[in-house]
Design a protein around this motif. Structure first.
Motif, PDB file in Angstrom:
ATOM      1  N   LYS A  22       0.831  -1.201   0.000  1.00 24.81           N
ATOM      2  CA  LYS A  22       0.000   0.000   0.000  1.00 24.81           C
ATOM      3  C   LYS A  22       0.866   1.250   0.000  1.00 24.81           C
ATOM      4  N   ILE A  24      -0.961   4.182  -1.398  1.00 21.12           N
ATOM      5  CA  ILE A  24      -2.334   4.034  -0.926  1.00 21.12           C
ATOM      6  C   ILE A  24      -2.290   4.005   0.589  1.00 21.12           C
ATOM      7  N   LYS A  38      -4.571   3.325   3.510  1.00 20.40           N
ATOM      8  CA  LYS A  38      -5.938   2.884   3.806  1.00 20.40           C
ATOM      9  C   LYS A  38      -6.370   3.457   5.145  1.00 20.40           C
ATOM     10  N   ASN A  81      -9.355   7.318   2.893  1.00 19.33           N
ATOM     11  CA  ASN A  81      -9.454   6.572   1.633  1.00 19.33           C
ATOM     12  C   ASN A  81     -10.480   5.457   1.657  1.00 19.33           C
ATOM     13  N   LYS A  82     -11.052   5.227   2.804  1.00 22.98           N
ATOM     14  CA  LYS A  82     -12.031   4.148   2.938  1.00 22.98           C
ATOM     15  C   LYS A  82     -13.325   4.549   2.237  1.00 22.98           C
ATOM     16  N   SER A 113     -11.169   1.165  -8.131  1.00 27.22           N
ATOM     17  CA  SER A 113     -10.292   1.526  -7.003  1.00 27.22           C
ATOM     18  C   SER A 113      -8.916   0.889  -7.194  1.00 27.22           C
ATOM     19  N   ASN A 143      -6.545   4.011  -6.056  1.00 24.73           N
ATOM     20  CA  ASN A 143      -7.239   4.994  -5.199  1.00 24.73           C
ATOM     21  C   ASN A 143      -6.998   6.450  -5.591  1.00 24.73           C
ATOM     22  N   TYR A 201      -8.266   8.683  -7.876  1.00 27.94           N
ATOM     23  CA  TYR A 201      -9.347   8.780  -8.851  1.00 27.94           C
ATOM     24  C   TYR A 201      -9.152   9.996  -9.739  1.00 27.94           C
ATOM     25  N   SER A 216     -13.204  11.952  -7.861  1.00 29.81           N
ATOM     26  CA  SER A 216     -12.515  12.096  -6.590  1.00 29.81           C
ATOM     27  C   SER A 216     -13.458  12.631  -5.498  1.00 29.81           C
ATOM     28  N   ASN A 251      -4.401  11.585  -1.695  1.00 30.95           N
ATOM     29  CA  ASN A 251      -4.725  11.615  -3.131  1.00 30.95           C
ATOM     30  C   ASN A 251      -5.675  12.740  -3.532  1.00 30.95           C
TER      31      ASN A 251
END
Ligand SMILES: [Zn+2]
Length: 565
Positions: free
Chosen positions: A161, A166, A168, A172-173, A448, A453, A455, A460, A511
């Motif tokens: 990740k 990424i 998490k 980002n969830k 995803s 992640n 986008y 987004s 992101n």
């Protein structure tokens, strides 16, 4: 620990175990992508989840690897000699073609299973970190089912990740799953934003194309309706049913019968055709608990479901338009690698062979006419007709069926849904069942992964964040915030008393596509400074100029430039 070293060993042990546990299986492909490994094989019997558990157990039981694996090195001449006498997953001819002189190869052997590598493996790994996915992936190649078993290393997930940037975290969830409703999704605010954007995009796209009626229908319907459509016979295993006051109801596994209800009310004659109904319908199917797989396989899902009721005259045109729409939509998401299948009549079906021959030929001819390369997926059609299936590949090269176009010559008769043709005769329409994204849950899961992640701007959850450098710029930040919010752009502010670098790093990890920085210079000059996720930065530009650019980017649904798909 070298991650690839572990994956190489896991892959080797996976190949060995497939070979040992699934007698007469034949390995056709394998590999490692990032920190994920996979093995594709042909097997004459059906693979069950239990087989995968057994394979994993077999690997985990090989606890003292150093003692069990025989390792030696060899040059290519001796390698060929060796393999001429030993039957293996590698054909002698292929080895002859691909091996080179002056290179030392490593041979690994457990029992009678032999593998070759250019690398020397370090077997000093913790085998308990192996994670084999308990899901059966299958795809078709030249009329053969190819199975895939894949996995990763448990404690490397964080490394993966971080490598992919990424994080998490809560930010980002997109969703949660709770044990009280296995296989069903609790979308959070970010998830709902993406879901709604997808629905809006598909709806607008279809409305621009043709005359569609968008509807919403109930999820609980009397079982008598499902008896008429025959779903209760062919689908009973997967239907949730309820008995209330001695009346039997089904929770709908698909939307078709509801849409036929609209046809019965609104269509009278051939002049009303083609009649196209769209619904983001919520379906429930009681999938086995072993097959559930986060967003990828759920028990409750929404489908961008369309039913087109048409006469034979319009059929070809409607199918061609549907194929075009599906390709145009996938292009927006930057999916280039799409496999097409024609799924033909299953063993258990309704209707006579003539109608099946005719409908399968209609699809074949259209696909050929459009020069679309497709594979035949024998026996996998719906019980009421053949289908074209569109299979997308995710970042890990896994196949996921998303779009579908299904022909149905029977259901309108079963529900007595007819129209009067131009000669005043009673006719039954052909129904085209179509989904573009398929399950929205699954589609969000695929994108995803596909976007890691990150986008594109239009999807987004937060599009812009505005940062102050000190508290002196808070008013200026709030003023800009209001202007942007007014344009319906998803914007947030960050006026925390933290360093600028800290804030930028955090939002980049989250992101956020665009970060607006407001310092004293920006405030004094009535300008802004931008840092984008693509690392394209603008220093002291006007807010209006920037907003014009990003509104254009949102409307065009541009791909994020750092992704090549
Ligand atoms: Zn349908």
């Amino acid at each position: 620990m070298n991650i690839n070293n572990s994956c190489s060993i896991y892959l080797y042990l996976l190949k060995y175990s497939i070979n040992k546990m699934l007698v007469h299986s034949y390995i056709v492909n394998f590999g490692i992508i990032k920190n994920y490994f996979f093995c594709d094989f042909i097997y004459k019997k059906n693979i069950k989840t239990k087989n995968i558990y057994d394979i994993e157990k077999n690997i985990l039981n090989l606890n003292t690897l150093n003692k069990k694996i025989l390792k030696f090195n060899i040059d290519n001449i001796n390698l060929l000699k060796y393999f001429k006498n030993n039957k293996n997953i590698y054909s002698y001819n292929n080895l002859k073609k691909y091996t080179k002189s002056n290179i030392i190869y490593f041979i690994y052997k457990i029992d009678n299973f032999i593998d070759i590598s250019l690398r020397e493996f370090n077997f000093n790994i913790n085998i308990n970190n192996l994670n084999i996915e308990k899901k059966i992936y299958q795809t078709w190649y030249k009329n053969k089912i190819i199975y895939r078993i894949c996995g990763n290393e448990k404690n490397t997930l964080d490394i993966i990740k971080n490598n992919n940037n990424i994080k998490k975290n809560k930010f980002n969830k997109l969703y949660y799953i709770f044990k009280e409703s296995p296989g069903m999704i609790f979308w959070n605010n970010n998830g709902v934003i993406i879901f709604n954007e997808l629905e809006k995009y598909i709806t607008e796209k279809l409305f621009l194309y043709d005359n569609y009626f968008k509807v919403k229908t109930p999820i609980i319907l009397n079982s008598s309706l499902w008896n008429k459509t025959k779903h209760s016979i062919f689908y009973s295993k997967n239907i949730y049913n309820l008995v209330i006051n001695n009346i039997n109801y089904y929770i709908k596994p698909m939307n078709c019968p509801c849409h036929i209800k609209f046809f019965l009310k609104e269509v009278k004659s051939y002049k009303d055709l083609p009649y196209r109904i769209l619904e983001f319908g919520n379906c429930h199917r009681n999938e086995s608990s072993g097959s559930l797989h986060n967003l990828m396989r759920t028990r409750s899902f929404f489908q961008d479901d369309t039913h087109i009721f048409c006469s034979e005259k319009d059929l070809e045109n409607e199918i061609i338009k549907s194929i075009n729409i599906i390709f145009e939509v996938y292009n927006i998401f930057n999916f280039k690698n799409i496999d097409i299948f024609l799924s033909t009549r299953p063993n258990i079906k309704i209707g006579n062979e003539d109608i099946w021959n005719n409908s399968e030929n209609i699809i074949k001819n259209i696909l050929n006419k459009k020069k679309i390369i497709f594979n035949i997926n024998c026996g996998n059609g719906a019980f009421y007709g053949p289908k074209i299936e569109f299979v997308l590949k995710d970042l890990y090269n896994r196949s996921w069926q998303c779009g579908t176009i299904q022909l149905d010559f029977f259901t309108s008769k079963n529900l007595d849904a007819s129209y009067i043709d131009n000669n005043n005769n009673k006719k039954f329409p052909i129904i085209i069942h179509r989904a573009i994204l398929g399950s929205i849950e699954r589609f969000i899961g695929i994108i995803s992964n596909h976007y890691l992640n990150k986008y594109p701007l239009w999807l987004s959850p937060i599009q812009i964040i505005i940062l102050s450098i000190t508290e002196k710029q808070i008013d200026y930040v709030k003023k800009i915030f209001k202007k942007i919010l007014f344009l319906k752009i998803r914007v947030k502010i960050d006026i925390r008393n933290k360093t600028l670098n800290y804030k930028i790093r955090e939002h980049k990890l989250n992101n956020i596509p665009y970060i607006i920085i407001c310092g004293e210079k920006e405030k004094k000059n009535k300008k802004i400074t931008i840092k984008s996720i693509n690392n394209i930065n603008y220093y002291l530009i006007s807010l209006n100029k920037f907003l014009k650019k990003i509104i254009k980017e949102i409307n065009l649904k541009k791909h994020n430039e750092i992704f090549n798909g």
